[in-house]
Design an enzyme around this catalytic site. Sequence first.
Site, PDB file in Angstrom:
ATOM      1  N   TRP A 102       0.946  -1.122  -0.100  1.00  0.00           N
ATOM      2  CA  TRP A 102       0.058  -0.042  -0.095  1.00  0.00           C
ATOM      3  C   TRP A 102       0.758   1.193   0.018  1.00  0.00           C
ATOM      4  O   TRP A 102       0.485   2.340  -0.624  1.00  0.00           O
ATOM      5  CB  TRP A 102      -0.893  -0.042   1.160  1.00  0.00           C
ATOM      6  CG  TRP A 102      -1.757  -1.232   0.917  1.00  0.00           C
ATOM      7  CD1 TRP A 102      -1.993  -2.344   1.989  1.00  0.00           C
ATOM      8  CD2 TRP A 102      -2.887  -1.527  -0.043  1.00  0.00           C
ATOM      9  NE1 TRP A 102      -2.933  -3.130   1.456  1.00  0.00           N
ATOM     10  CE2 TRP A 102      -3.348  -2.723   0.312  1.00  0.00           C
ATOM     11  CE3 TRP A 102      -3.113  -0.903  -1.035  1.00  0.00           C
ATOM     12  CZ2 TRP A 102      -4.273  -3.253  -0.574  1.00  0.00           C
ATOM     13  CZ3 TRP A 102      -4.282  -1.397  -1.852  1.00  0.00           C
ATOM     14  CH2 TRP A 102      -4.717  -2.677  -1.729  1.00  0.00           C
ATOM     15  N   ASP A 172      -1.297   7.023   6.242  1.00  0.00           N
ATOM     16  CA  ASP A 172      -2.434   6.076   5.752  1.00  0.00           C
ATOM     17  C   ASP A 172      -2.330   5.041   7.056  1.00  0.00           C
ATOM     18  O   ASP A 172      -1.645   4.363   7.351  1.00  0.00           O
ATOM     19  CB  ASP A 172      -1.921   5.215   4.787  1.00  0.00           C
ATOM     20  CG  ASP A 172      -2.944   4.233   4.268  1.00  0.00           C
ATOM     21  OD1 ASP A 172      -3.983   3.989   4.836  1.00  0.00           O
ATOM     22  OD2 ASP A 172      -2.551   3.297   3.495  1.00  0.00           O
ATOM     23  N   LYS A 196     -12.083  -1.740   7.633  1.00  0.00           N
ATOM     24  CA  LYS A 196     -11.335  -2.573   8.673  1.00  0.00           C
ATOM     25  C   LYS A 196     -12.040  -2.491  10.436  1.00  0.00           C
ATOM     26  O   LYS A 196     -12.289  -3.200  10.526  1.00  0.00           O
ATOM     27  CB  LYS A 196      -9.991  -2.405   8.606  1.00  0.00           C
ATOM     28  CG  LYS A 196      -9.455  -2.939   7.109  1.00  0.00           C
ATOM     29  CD  LYS A 196      -8.211  -2.202   6.694  1.00  0.00           C
ATOM     30  CE  LYS A 196      -7.989  -2.077   5.328  1.00  0.00           C
ATOM     31  NZ  LYS A 196      -7.903  -3.588   4.592  1.00  0.00           N
TER      32      LYS A 196
END
Length: 360
Positions: A102, A172, A196
């Site tokens: 990511w 992030d 999540k």
Amino acid sequence: MERKYNFNPGPGVLPLPALERAAQALIDFEGTGLGILETSHRSKEFTVVIDAATERLRRLLGIPDDYDIGYFQGGANLQFSMLAMNFLPSDGAADYVDTGTWSSRAIQAAGYVGKANVVASTKEEKYQRVPRWDEVTWNETAAYAHITSNNTIYGTQFQSFPDTGKVPLICDMSSDFLSRRIDVSRFAMIYAGAQKNVGPAGVTLVIMRKDMLDRCPDTLPPMLNYSKFLAKKSTYNTPPVFSIFMVGEVLRWVEENGGLDTVEKNNDKKAGLLYGLMDEDPDFFRGTAKADSRSKMNVTMRLPSEDLEKAFLAEAAEKGFVGLKGHRSVGGIRVSIYNAMSVEGVEKLVAFMKSFRKSH
Ligand code: PMP
């Protein structure tokens, strides 16, 4: 109906009380005779929902007044591009720490806008650890510094955050947002896909220090301009009403169950149970993350053979433990233990893992 133990990496397990409230709200939202999916985003009922969610988040994380909170669509992936479009001048450069898939995506997205300097990467070590901050040299002239707090695929996590001086720190936090106490004032911007720890897919939370908004270029269209989007309180267009409602319900659940202190204590306990088991016999459940980089959200491991991994996943599924397959790019086993996974669920999984180890 028997609910399974859901260890999926995201979308992942959500708290049952939040789902039950949502089920009710789908049919009749707050006694209005309309379902939440049928409710106008401009209605006073929805305004209460979005304002309450924002206030809960502010309380839970202790978000200072000089930060705005926004709800965006397009996932964390859109933020990869959008933050660069807003804060990275085409002739400028930003610092990025590369700790996995990511972060690499974030770096790639920034490359379309300006220069993304990779100031540290653990790629050569197969991303089995995150760098120590004393290994990283930040550029004083960088437009910002970008990190990924938890690496969902590799099962690594930063346990502290860097001091980047005057350079704004952007993080992030998709896969460990709201999993532990953090000092928001260390960051210029935090973003996290909700799917999540805080809700369903379809909404991405952004916490933005207000002084950053002066940097957003006027040349950007409003949907891509943080300053303009946040000035409209995330309702420049039709927001993902249901996703935001769910975020509000998950935050309510966190708050009504002891807040972040309880969340953090439970997360420590769950991770401790799994790593404790793995450390008993590191040749069987072999952790892929280096000990000092271990994630408390995604616990990654290999078994002695791929056949055993297959057998493990099959037997686990029979027992009602699902979502344990590692990311397709790395294989193995990954146990995602987000906030809504109970300590009891992890205890049951660990008991199963022990018996599997014994019988194989
Ligand atoms: N960052 C991290 C840390 C992630 O785990 C993910 C999704 N797994 C993403 C970004 C991408 O998120 P999205 O699918 O919401 O774009």
